[in-house]
Motif scaffolding. Structure first.
Motif, short mmCIF file in Angstrom:
data_model
loop_
_atom_site.label_atom_id
_atom_site.label_comp_id
_atom_site.label_asym_id
_atom_site.label_seq_id
_atom_site.Cartn_x
_atom_site.Cartn_y
_atom_site.Cartn_z
N GLN A 209 0.81 -1.22 0.00
CA GLN A 209 0.00 0.00 0.00
C GLN A 209 0.85 1.29 0.00
OE1 GLN A 209 -3.34 0.13 -0.57
NE2 GLN A 209 -2.93 2.32 -0.82
N PRO A 210 1.96 1.37 0.75
CA PRO A 210 2.78 2.59 0.66
C PRO A 210 3.28 2.87 -0.76
CG PRO A 210 3.43 1.30 2.57
CD PRO A 210 2.47 0.44 1.77
N ALA A 211 3.58 1.80 -1.50
CA ALA A 211 4.02 1.97 -2.90
C ALA A 211 2.86 2.41 -3.79
CB ALA A 211 4.62 0.67 -3.42
N ALA A 212 1.66 1.90 -3.51
CA ALA A 212 0.49 2.34 -4.27
C ALA A 212 0.25 3.83 -4.05
CB ALA A 212 -0.74 1.53 -3.85
N ASP A 213 0.41 4.29 -2.81
CA ASP A 213 0.26 5.72 -2.52
C ASP A 213 1.29 6.55 -3.27
OD1 ASP A 213 -1.78 4.95 -0.80
OD2 ASP A 213 -0.54 5.08 1.01
N ALA A 214 2.52 6.04 -3.31
CA ALA A 214 3.59 6.75 -4.02
C ALA A 214 3.30 6.85 -5.51
CB ALA A 214 4.94 6.05 -3.79
N MET A 215 2.72 5.78 -6.09
CA MET A 215 2.40 5.79 -7.52
C MET A 215 1.23 6.71 -7.81
SD MET A 215 4.86 4.26 -8.67
CE MET A 215 4.38 4.66 -10.36
N ALA A 216 0.27 6.79 -6.90
CA ALA A 216 -0.85 7.72 -7.10
C ALA A 216 -0.33 9.15 -7.19
CB ALA A 216 -1.86 7.58 -5.96
N GLU A 217 0.61 9.46 -6.31
CA GLU A 217 1.19 10.80 -6.30
C GLU A 217 2.01 11.05 -7.57
OE1 GLU A 217 4.43 13.27 -3.60
OE2 GLU A 217 3.29 11.66 -2.65
N ALA A 218 2.82 10.08 -7.97
CA ALA A 218 3.68 10.25 -9.16
C ALA A 218 2.85 10.33 -10.44
CB ALA A 218 4.67 9.08 -9.25
N LEU A 219 1.82 9.49 -10.55
CA LEU A 219 1.00 9.47 -11.77
C LEU A 219 0.17 10.74 -11.91
CD1 LEU A 219 -0.01 5.72 -11.58
CD2 LEU A 219 1.12 6.78 -13.54
N ALA A 220 -0.12 11.39 -10.79
CA ALA A 220 -0.90 12.64 -10.84
C ALA A 220 -0.09 13.77 -11.49
CB ALA A 220 -1.33 13.04 -9.44
N LYS A 221 1.22 13.58 -11.59
CA LYS A 221 2.09 14.66 -12.07
C LYS A 221 2.54 14.48 -13.52
CE LYS A 221 4.01 15.35 -7.44
NZ LYS A 221 5.18 15.07 -6.56
N VAL A 222 2.14 13.39 -14.18
CA VAL A 222 2.59 13.16 -15.55
C VAL A 222 1.42 13.26 -16.52
CG1 VAL A 222 4.51 11.68 -14.84
CG2 VAL A 222 2.33 10.65 -15.48
N LYS A 223 1.76 13.54 -17.76
CA LYS A 223 0.74 13.61 -18.83
C LYS A 223 0.38 12.19 -19.24
CE LYS A 223 -0.10 15.62 -23.42
NZ LYS A 223 -1.54 15.65 -23.17
N ILE A 224 -0.92 11.91 -19.24
CA ILE A 224 -1.42 10.58 -19.62
C ILE A 224 -2.30 10.74 -20.85
CG2 ILE A 224 -2.68 8.53 -18.86
CD1 ILE A 224 -2.07 9.27 -15.99
N ASN A 225 -1.85 10.17 -21.97
CA ASN A 225 -2.60 10.22 -23.22
C ASN A 225 -3.40 8.93 -23.40
OD1 ASN A 225 -1.18 12.67 -24.13
ND2 ASN A 225 0.58 11.30 -24.35
#
Length: 315
Positions: A209-225
């Motif tokens: 779960q801590p890694a899932a939280d980290a990915m939620a934060e990281a993915l919020a900052k990148v452009k997703i096409n």
């Protein structure tokens, strides 16, 4: 001829992977150069010269495997005119391979994918202290039986099915004591084999779960096409094209089950006749033969394999 490109996950890395591609094709070398620049590290040197212990580190293996997969796709395009948009019905990737699939399909830039996988690898490694988690492969067992074994073994600790790879191969993940119990229960139930895996952390379970939280934060900052072809997502085993759904699935994937058997089954049911494993190794080629025996499965990781694939697709 309906084709799906599939992208390997951790465990498929090997020292030397991608070197022949970089030596033979400028389009491949450009991929490795761009990943090195994005990470501020000569990851390509680790990939080609080792040592194996450094390449196997989760934070290195994940972007390295992605780099080889994307290099294969770039060579297919530059040398043979084969593209996902023109030639593929679907893409899918096993665990980190889902990021490779998304990068190949234009959802993330190559540099963003490399950085996301470095964050993912570091976060997964840091989520559970060494020695406290484990993973085990149960061989000769179906998913329902494996899930029942995991539930019985949990006893208040985390123990869940992490990878449903094929009928007869399910990987459990969780607290070390619970995984040890699961192996004993499996043997008592007559499961053919229960093998503790040489992994550095218990991937795809609630302990991540801590890694899932980290990915939620990281993915919020990148452009997703939106991808150029539908991506069959690990956690839903169905096609996804919406950027918001892609992001949510990638977050859920960190703690959720990789439903690979169902992913391949879905693609086969949609008429896929050829599964191409783009990248290092042949793990997914073997699983495609088990999960979709009526289809053709081919690996494309070396110059010779890429040439053979191009010949097959054109033939």
């Amino acid at each position: 001829m309906s084709i799906a490109f599939v992208f390997p996950g951790q465990g498929s890395q090997a020292v030397g992977m991608g070197k022949a591609l970089a030596d033979a094709f400028p389009s491949a070398k450009a991929v490795f150069d761009e990943v090195d620049a994005a990470l501020g590290q000569k990851l390509s040197t680790v990939m080609w010269d080792g040592p194996d212990t450094e390449l196997t580190l989760t934070a290195n293996a994940q972007p390295a495997l992605m780099a080889v997969s994307v290099a294969v796709m770039r060579v297919l395009e530059s040398e043979h005119g084969i593209t996902l948009a023109k030639n593929a019905s679907f893409v899918a990737g096993h665990s980190l391979g889902e990021y490779s699939a998304l990068a190949a399909a234009g959802t993330f830039s190559l540099a963003d994918t490399a950085r996301l996988l470095r964050i993912r690898g570091d976060a997964m490694q840091a989520a559970v202290p060494p020695g406290q988690g484990a993973m085990a492969a149960l061989l000769g067992v179906d998913f329902a039986t494996a899930a029942a074994i995991a539930a019985e073994a949990a006893q208040g600790e985390v123990c869940q099915a992490a990878n449903d790879n094929s009928d007869g191969q399910v990987v459990l993940s969780g607290a070390k004591a619970a995984i040890d119990r699961a192996c004993e229960i499996a043997k008592a139930k007559g499961v053919k084999r229960a093998v503790i895996l040489p992994v550095s952390a218990p991937f795809h379970c609630a302990l991540m779960q801590p890694a899932a939280d980290a990915m939620a934060e990281a993915l919020a900052k990148v452009k997703i096409n939106a991808p150029v072809v539908p991506v069959i997502a690990n956690v839903v085993a169905g096609p996804v094209t919406d950027p918001a759904a892609i992001k949510n699935n990638l977050v859920a994937q960190v703690t959720g089950t990789v439903r690979w058997r169902e992913c391949v089954g879905f693609m086969a049911a949609q008429g896929v006749k050829v599964f191409v494993e783009a990248g290092s190794g042949k793990v997914l080629t073997g699983l495609a033969k088990k999960n979709a025996p009526e289809a053709v499965a081919m690996a494309a990781g070396s110059p010779d394999e890429i040439a053979a694939l191009a010949q097959h697709l054109k033939g």
